[in-house]
Design an enzyme around this catalytic site. Sequence first.
Site: not given
Ligand code: THU
Length: 131
Positions: A53, A55, A89
Amino acid sequence: MKEKELINQAIAASKKAYAPYSNFLVGAALLLENGEIIQGCNIENASFGLTNCAERTALFTAIAAGHKRFKKLAIYVDRPAFTAPCGACRQVIHELAPGIEIMLVNNRGEIKRTSDQELLPFSFGSADLES
Ligand code: THU
């Protein structure tokens, strides 16, 4: 103003996301105590569980660059809804940036303010491993 700059960098980071499977582009911008800003984006993988993710990308990048003290984290998705950090996260934020201020930013320029404590109450952490 630092907050506006932080938001702009979160928006810029979202444009760097590698998210060909979900098309859900997330940008994070981490304000360090020294005033520097480190960006992160989500990075997906065909083996979906390996996705990182935005974060965690920002926090891991900062730690790998030798930074330890963090003030604020802005998270942006180009949608009207606010996107909050996932459970994984939240645990990582709690470990590496306890007490950090978190700003969720939507594509209307609105901000929802939250914190590590609010997102992960009654948490498990390093203190639980002691004694
Ligand atoms: N994702 C993030 O990068 N941060 C978040 O806070 C929520 C989800 C990403 C993970 C994945 O690549 C996409 O968003 C869909 O879940």
